[in-house]
Design an enzyme around this catalytic site. Structure first.
Site, PDB file in Angstrom:
ATOM      1  N   GLU A  39       1.069  -1.240  -0.150  1.00  0.00           N
ATOM      2  CA  GLU A  39      -0.147   0.135  -0.170  1.00  0.00           C
ATOM      3  C   GLU A  39       0.878   0.976  -0.218  1.00  0.00           C
ATOM      4  OE1 GLU A  39      -3.064   0.434  -0.951  1.00  0.00           O
ATOM      5  OE2 GLU A  39      -3.430  -2.000  -0.395  1.00  0.00           O
ATOM      6  N   CYS A 202     -19.193  -3.144 -17.455  1.00  0.00           N
ATOM      7  CA  CYS A 202     -19.052  -3.158 -15.878  1.00  0.00           C
ATOM      8  C   CYS A 202     -19.887  -3.708 -15.248  1.00  0.00           C
ATOM      9  CB  CYS A 202     -19.514  -1.504 -15.787  1.00  0.00           C
ATOM     10  SG  CYS A 202     -19.436  -0.792 -14.001  1.00  0.00           S
TER      11      CYS A 202
END
Length: 347
Positions: A39, A202
């Site tokens: 991260e 999507c």
DNA sequence: AAATCGGGGGT
DNA sequence: ACCCCAGATTT
């Protein structure tokens, strides 16, 4: 309705999730050290760029204890080229706090994580959700874009950050909060791209207002950005017996703690300094001559144009904040990209 | 709230 | 050339 959103997303994720070096296989508990390291590296940095760095860091420092025990300079050296070097300094500092104050384990609350160096709102939430599978509102650039489109949020970023966060808070499921966050990021990195999104692929078209009205590309709305000025400088390539004079930059600020070439100050001005000007900034008193060409580099908030001059030193003088380094080893020292471009004028 | 802080990859 | 990227910290 919220459940439908996360269900549609997670169904898609279970079929299409990417395999990434820091992503635990399904059913396996993620390693907080791996999640944290990835991260930090991924802040404002693409997945493709991070992969090799992440694997190299794990190879060199397999545990947070190993990373904490490493000298800061070797962490900076391995970070070279990844940018935002405060991340590397905070990474090293954070590892020390984890080892010394937290017995080598990561805190399991957002507030405690948030207080650690280099961990802000996003990263704290991401670690809680992904490493500990606990509910947290994870909001990165991808998720801002998806939410802004689904709800046609017309407030410009960054003002819209808070309302977006509240929406994400409500959409995040209690059962698989980590997968939900990673699924959103996968979706943002694939179909829900900034330009020309692929709505036909999507999983969330029925949840997306912008898709229904067809103006997806207008979201998210962003505040206008100001233009970058151009700074100019002369850099100094001083050699003695196969060694090059380099400087260690100040520990904070731009390229903090990194090695570089000595140069005149980087000043916003229309022309390069003339010789009578730059002679006053040379690290030693020698016979200098110009090198042809010019290096161009763009930082976050300015362009830098650099010309190079070279000299043969009479000796390896002691220069404040300077050190002599074998030229043939220059590629291994961890030179930031801006300086690599300048050095390329010589090589 | 605005400025600072890298570099690469896509368009 | 411009945009964006699994943002954080300082001013």
């Amino acid at each position: 309705m919220n459940k439908d959103f996360s269900k549609d997303l997670l169904d898609w994720y279970d079929r299409h999730q990417r395999t990434l070096p820091w992503r635990a296989k399904s059913g396996v508990t993620a390693d907080p050290y791996h999640v944290w390291l990835s991260e930090i590296m991924l802040q404002q940095t693409t997945v493709a760029t991070v992969k090799a760095y992440f694997e190299k860091f794990l190879r060199l420092w397999p545990s947070v204890e190993n990373l904490a025990a490493a000298p800061l300079d070797s962490v900076l050296k391995e970070w070279a080229g990844l940018g935002y070097y405060a991340r590397a300094r905070n990474l090293h500092k954070c590892a020390g706090v984890i080892v010394n104050d937290h017995n080598g384990t990561f805190p399991e609350t957002e507030a405690a994580l948030r207080s650690l160096p280099g961990i802000g709102d996003y990263t704290a939430a991401a670690i809680i959700a992904i490493a500990f599978n606990r509910h947290a509102a994870v909001v990165d650039g991808n998720i801002e874009r998806i939410i802004a489109r689904c709800y046609r949020i017309s407030t410009p970023l960054p003002t819209a950050k808070k309302p977006i966060r509240e929406v994400v808070e409500g959409l995040t499921p209690n059962t698989r909060p980590g997968d939900f966050a990673q699924a959103m990021m996968d979706l943002g990195a694939s179909h829900c791209s900034p330009k020309k999104p692929s709505c036909m692929l999507c999983p969330l078209p029925r949840h997306c207002e912008a898709h229904k009205t067809g103006d997806m590309e207008n979201y998210p709305v962003k505040a206008p950005k100001k233009e970058k000025p151009t700074r100019r400088a002369i850099s100094f390539w001083l050699v003695h017996d196969g060694h090059l004079l380099l400087e260690r930059r100040p520990p904070k600020g731009l390229l903090g703690g990194m090695p570089g070439l000595f140069s005149t100050p980087w000043v916003e001005r229309p022309d390069f300094p003339v010789k009578t000007e730059w002679l006053e900034h040379t690290p030693t008193d020698d016979y200098w001559k110009p090198v042809s060409g010019m290096a161009k580099h763009t930082f976050t908030h300015f362009h830098l144009l650099t010309q190079l001059v070279t000299a043969k030193a009479r000796a390896r003088h002691n220069v404040e904040n300077g050190f002599w380094h074998p030229i043939e080893d220059l590629a291994n020292i961890g030179l930031p990209t801006a300086y690599k471009k300048i050095a390329d004028l010589m090589l």
